[in-house]
Design a protein around this motif. Structure first.
Motif, PDB file in Angstrom:
ATOM      1  N   GLU A 150     -34.367 -33.472  17.636  1.00  0.00           N
ATOM      2  CA  GLU A 150     -33.186 -32.849  17.042  1.00  0.00           C
ATOM      3  C   GLU A 150     -32.268 -33.955  16.580  1.00  0.00           C
ATOM      4  O   GLU A 150     -32.423 -35.116  16.981  1.00  0.00           O
ATOM      5  CB  GLU A 150     -32.506 -31.947  18.076  1.00  0.00           C
ATOM      6  N   LEU A 151     -31.302 -33.596  15.748  1.00  0.00           N
ATOM      7  CA  LEU A 151     -30.434 -34.587  15.117  1.00  0.00           C
ATOM      8  C   LEU A 151     -29.742 -35.488  16.146  1.00  0.00           C
ATOM      9  O   LEU A 151     -29.724 -36.713  16.008  1.00  0.00           O
ATOM     10  CB  LEU A 151     -29.381 -33.877  14.257  1.00  0.00           C
ATOM     11  N   ALA A 152     -29.196 -34.893  17.211  1.00  0.00           N
ATOM     12  CA  ALA A 152     -28.412 -35.664  18.177  1.00  0.00           C
ATOM     13  C   ALA A 152     -29.263 -36.699  18.900  1.00  0.00           C
ATOM     14  O   ALA A 152     -28.749 -37.704  19.394  1.00  0.00           O
ATOM     15  CB  ALA A 152     -27.754 -34.728  19.183  1.00  0.00           C
ATOM     16  N   GLN A 153     -30.595 -36.471  18.953  1.00  0.00           N
ATOM     17  CA  GLN A 153     -31.467 -37.422  19.648  1.00  0.00           C
ATOM     18  C   GLN A 153     -31.537 -38.772  18.947  1.00  0.00           C
ATOM     19  O   GLN A 153     -31.894 -39.769  19.564  1.00  0.00           O
ATOM     20  CB  GLN A 153     -32.883 -36.828  19.787  1.00  0.00           C
ATOM     21  N   THR A 154     -31.213 -38.826  17.636  1.00  0.00           N
ATOM     22  CA  THR A 154     -31.197 -40.115  16.960  1.00  0.00           C
ATOM     23  C   THR A 154     -30.165 -41.033  17.614  1.00  0.00           C
ATOM     24  O   THR A 154     -30.318 -42.246  17.603  1.00  0.00           O
ATOM     25  CB  THR A 154     -30.852 -39.958  15.464  1.00  0.00           C
ATOM     26  N   ALA A 155     -29.117 -40.439  18.207  1.00  0.00           N
ATOM     27  CA  ALA A 155     -28.113 -41.248  18.900  1.00  0.00           C
ATOM     28  C   ALA A 155     -28.431 -41.394  20.375  1.00  0.00           C
ATOM     29  O   ALA A 155     -28.365 -42.493  20.933  1.00  0.00           O
ATOM     30  CB  ALA A 155     -26.731 -40.620  18.722  1.00  0.00           C
ATOM     31  N   THR A 156     -28.836 -40.287  21.037  1.00  0.00           N
ATOM     32  CA  THR A 156     -29.039 -40.351  22.491  1.00  0.00           C
ATOM     33  C   THR A 156     -30.217 -41.256  22.863  1.00  0.00           C
ATOM     34  O   THR A 156     -30.185 -41.918  23.895  1.00  0.00           O
ATOM     35  CB  THR A 156     -29.263 -38.942  23.079  1.00  0.00           C
ATOM     36  N   THR A 157     -31.255 -41.311  22.013  1.00  0.00           N
ATOM     37  CA  THR A 157     -32.390 -42.184  22.321  1.00  0.00           C
ATOM     38  C   THR A 157     -31.969 -43.644  22.296  1.00  0.00           C
ATOM     39  O   THR A 157     -32.410 -44.443  23.114  1.00  0.00           O
ATOM     40  CB  THR A 157     -33.535 -41.953  21.311  1.00  0.00           C
ATOM     41  N   LEU A 158     -31.090 -44.012  21.340  1.00  0.00           N
ATOM     42  CA  LEU A 158     -30.601 -45.390  21.294  1.00  0.00           C
ATOM     43  C   LEU A 158     -29.842 -45.734  22.566  1.00  0.00           C
ATOM     44  O   LEU A 158     -29.955 -46.837  23.095  1.00  0.00           O
ATOM     45  CB  LEU A 158     -29.676 -45.574  20.082  1.00  0.00           C
ATOM     46  N   ILE A 159     -29.065 -44.747  23.077  1.00  0.00           N
ATOM     47  CA  ILE A 159     -28.321 -44.988  24.313  1.00  0.00           C
ATOM     48  C   ILE A 159     -29.314 -45.225  25.459  1.00  0.00           C
ATOM     49  O   ILE A 159     -29.133 -46.122  26.280  1.00  0.00           O
ATOM     50  CB  ILE A 159     -27.358 -43.809  24.598  1.00  0.00           C
ATOM     51  N   ALA A 160     -30.405 -44.437  25.470  1.00  0.00           N
ATOM     52  CA  ALA A 160     -31.428 -44.611  26.504  1.00  0.00           C
ATOM     53  C   ALA A 160     -32.101 -45.981  26.417  1.00  0.00           C
ATOM     54  O   ALA A 160     -32.553 -46.521  27.412  1.00  0.00           O
ATOM     55  CB  ALA A 160     -32.479 -43.507  26.373  1.00  0.00           C
ATOM     56  N   PHE A 161     -32.169 -46.551  25.212  1.00  0.00           N
ATOM     57  CA  PHE A 161     -32.767 -47.882  25.032  1.00  0.00           C
ATOM     58  C   PHE A 161     -31.711 -48.994  25.122  1.00  0.00           C
ATOM     59  O   PHE A 161     -31.868 -50.055  24.530  1.00  0.00           O
ATOM     60  CB  PHE A 161     -33.496 -47.961  23.683  1.00  0.00           C
ATOM     61  N   HIS A 162     -30.619 -48.739  25.819  1.00  0.00           N
ATOM     62  CA  HIS A 162     -29.567 -49.734  26.051  1.00  0.00           C
ATOM     63  C   HIS A 162     -28.936 -50.229  24.753  1.00  0.00           C
ATOM     64  O   HIS A 162     -28.664 -51.412  24.605  1.00  0.00           O
ATOM     65  CB  HIS A 162     -30.105 -50.909  26.891  1.00  0.00           C
ATOM     66  N   GLN A 163     -28.781 -49.346  23.803  1.00  0.00           N
ATOM     67  CA  GLN A 163     -28.031 -49.678  22.588  1.00  0.00           C
ATOM     68  C   GLN A 163     -26.898 -48.657  22.441  1.00  0.00           C
ATOM     69  O   GLN A 163     -26.816 -47.947  21.437  1.00  0.00           O
ATOM     70  CB  GLN A 163     -28.942 -49.618  21.347  1.00  0.00           C
ATOM     71  N   PRO A 164     -26.001 -48.575  23.478  1.00  0.00           N
ATOM     72  CA  PRO A 164     -25.009 -47.487  23.450  1.00  0.00           C
ATOM     73  C   PRO A 164     -24.053 -47.580  22.258  1.00  0.00           C
ATOM     74  O   PRO A 164     -23.673 -46.564  21.691  1.00  0.00           O
ATOM     75  CB  PRO A 164     -24.243 -47.658  24.772  1.00  0.00           C
ATOM     76  N   ILE A 165     -23.701 -48.825  21.855  1.00  0.00           N
ATOM     77  CA  ILE A 165     -22.713 -48.947  20.779  1.00  0.00           C
ATOM     78  C   ILE A 165     -23.306 -48.438  19.465  1.00  0.00           C
ATOM     79  O   ILE A 165     -22.665 -47.672  18.737  1.00  0.00           O
ATOM     80  CB  ILE A 165     -22.238 -50.410  20.660  1.00  0.00           C
ATOM     81  N   VAL A 166     -24.565 -48.829  19.201  1.00  0.00           N
ATOM     82  CA  VAL A 166     -25.201 -48.353  17.965  1.00  0.00           C
ATOM     83  C   VAL A 166     -25.337 -46.829  18.014  1.00  0.00           C
ATOM     84  O   VAL A 166     -25.078 -46.138  17.022  1.00  0.00           O
ATOM     85  CB  VAL A 166     -26.574 -49.021  17.764  1.00  0.00           C
TER      86      VAL A 166
END
Ligand SMILES: [Zn+2]
Ligand SMILES: [Zn+2]
Length: 452
Positions: free
Chosen positions: A106-122
């Motif tokens: 889903e759209l929001a996962q493009t952001a939440t997955t980055l947070i899971a990969f330790h890229q919270p700012i991106v």
């Protein structure tokens, strides 16, 4: 109702007429005067019919664009855009499958997955620019226009209207669409891609959001919200505002008198006023320097790591472009090369050159320099494409050892380059291009003697 409006604005002198009752020949001297945001030239706005626009006679910057039914138009577009956004976040965005293994996001996962990969700012930058800020913007437009349509502005209307212009450059739904298309072309040869309802919903949302920002007639909106206080007595057209100790409000356009050495705010919208943006050149140089430094790790470190059948390889921004060229995807390689190399480097060079040029003793080519500034300001956000490509691929391509993509440290570095160059373009004051430079101090035309 004049009485109601007067009660709402305690900062205005009570005897200031909101509606000018003087004869027309006198009225044209002081009514509807505007100082150009880009060259500071004062001109009188002509009466405008819907569909017409008024441009600065000196630099051709568009001062006002009039629409038919401005409130209804913005309201309808904002409501439709908000519905499209709700569709875009509620359904599957896109799915892929390779050899029977697949993933659907889903759209929001493009952001939440980055947070899971330790890229919270991106991750936060992605979700803010594609969904949160646009949602805030659309709700603000609906709030404002609802008040205007019902004849009585709702509370906080002035503060909300003031923040609209500041939000606009940070909404990047249209750039995200390009990022999505690039990502899909990149993996189309390796896996089966299915576009979800949400993908099409997001495309509609991006178009409607763009139309909503275009539909905002700030001049009409401020007139409807707060009336039109007269320009200070003796304001001359055909001269710069700074030469008359005046300044045009950057938000509502009203001409205000400036008390020397004092902090002042616009009498109509309460925006902070400066004859020129304070320390414009120093701030722009500092942001350009920071962006240049961040551009080095953005190119040296990998932007993403691809694992395919147990074999993993990292690619830098340039490496990604080369890979795409080897795959034969020339148009996509060109998009990434322009967005990630030409635009940021060109922007750094153009802004540096403008900063140097305004300090020179002559001022030729003011028109072409202003055009260069406009291009620089307009294209900056399109560099974000590669960051969105990373966000989409990292979220989507998750099939374990078979095929997966993880973000690299260059994603954060490159994202910060984009943000820093956008801030640099915002802190650069284009009116400096038109100012005759002073021999001693060129940084600000009205620098306070005690400050530096
Ligand atoms: Zn102008
Ligand atoms: Zn104002």
């Amino acid at each position: 109702m004049p009485d109601y409006r007067l009660m709402k604005r305690p900062t205005l002198p009570v005897n200031t007429p909101l509606v000018d009752c003087s004869p027309p020949e006198v009225r044209s001297q002081r009514r509807r005067l505007r100082a150009c945001h880009e060259c500071d030239w004062i001109s009188a706005l002509p009466p405008l019919a819907s569909g017409e626009k008024a441009s600065c006679p000196r630099c051709a910057h568009v001062l006002v664009k009039r629409h038919r039914y401005p409130a209804q138009r913005s309201m309808a577009l904002a409501v439709s855009a908000l519905i499209a956004l709700l569709v875009a976040i509620s359904f599957p965005f896109v799915s892929f499958s390779v050899s029977g293994v697949g993933n659907r996001i889903e759209l929001a996962q493009t952001a939440t997955t980055l947070i899971a990969f330790h890229q919270p700012i991106v991750g936060i930058i992605v979700i803010m620019t594609i969904a949160v800020l646009p949602a805030v913007y659309l709700l603000s437009v609906i709030w404002l226009q609802f008040g205007l349509l019902s004849g009585k502005p709702l509370s906080f209307s002035r503060d909300i209207a003031r923040s609209l212009a500041h939000l606009t450059p940070w909404m990047m739904a249209d750039v995200f669409i390009i990022g999505a298309l690039v990502s899909l072309i990149k993996i189309a040869g390796m896996a089966d891609i299915t576009l979800g309802v949400s993908f099409w919903g997001f495309c509609v949302f991006a178009i409607l959001l763009l139309m909503t920002t275009q539909s905002i007639d700030a001049d009409w909106m401020w007139f409807s919200l707060e009336g039109e206080p007269l320009a200070p007595e003796g304001t001359q057209t055909g001269a710069t505002a700074a030469s008359q100790h005046l300044t045009g409000c950057p938000t509502c356009g009203l001409i205000n008198a400036l008390a020397p050495g004092q902090k002042s705010r616009c009498v109509r919208c309460h925006e902070k006023l400066h004859p020129r943006l304070p320390h414009s050149l120093q701030r722009t140089w500092a942001l350009l320097g920071a962006a240049t430094i961040m551009y080095i790790p953005a190119n040296v470190y990998p932007i993403m790591t691809t694992t395919s059948l147990g074999h993993s390889g990292s690619s830098t921004i340039i490496g990604g472009v080369v890979e795409l060229m080897q795959m034969g995807s020339w148009p996509v390689a060109a998009v990434i090369f322009i967005a990630s190399v030409i635009v940021p480097v060109g922007k750094l060079l153009a802004l540096s050159w403008l900063c140097i040029a305004v300090q020179r003793s002559d001022r030729p080519n003011t028109i072409s320099r202003t055009k260069l500034y406009r291009v620089t300001e307009f294209i900056g956000r399109w560099s974000m494409v590669d960051v969105f490509v990373v966000a989409i691929l990292v979220a989507l391509i998750r099939a374990g050892a078979l095929m997966s993509i993880t973000p690299g440290p260059a994603a954060l570095a490159f994202g910060s380059v984009v943000v820093l160059t956008m801030l640099a373009a915002m802190t650069f004051d284009p009116r400096l291009i038109w100012d005759a430079p002073k021999p001693s101090s060129t940084a600000s035309t009205h620098s306070h003697p005690g400050s530096h």
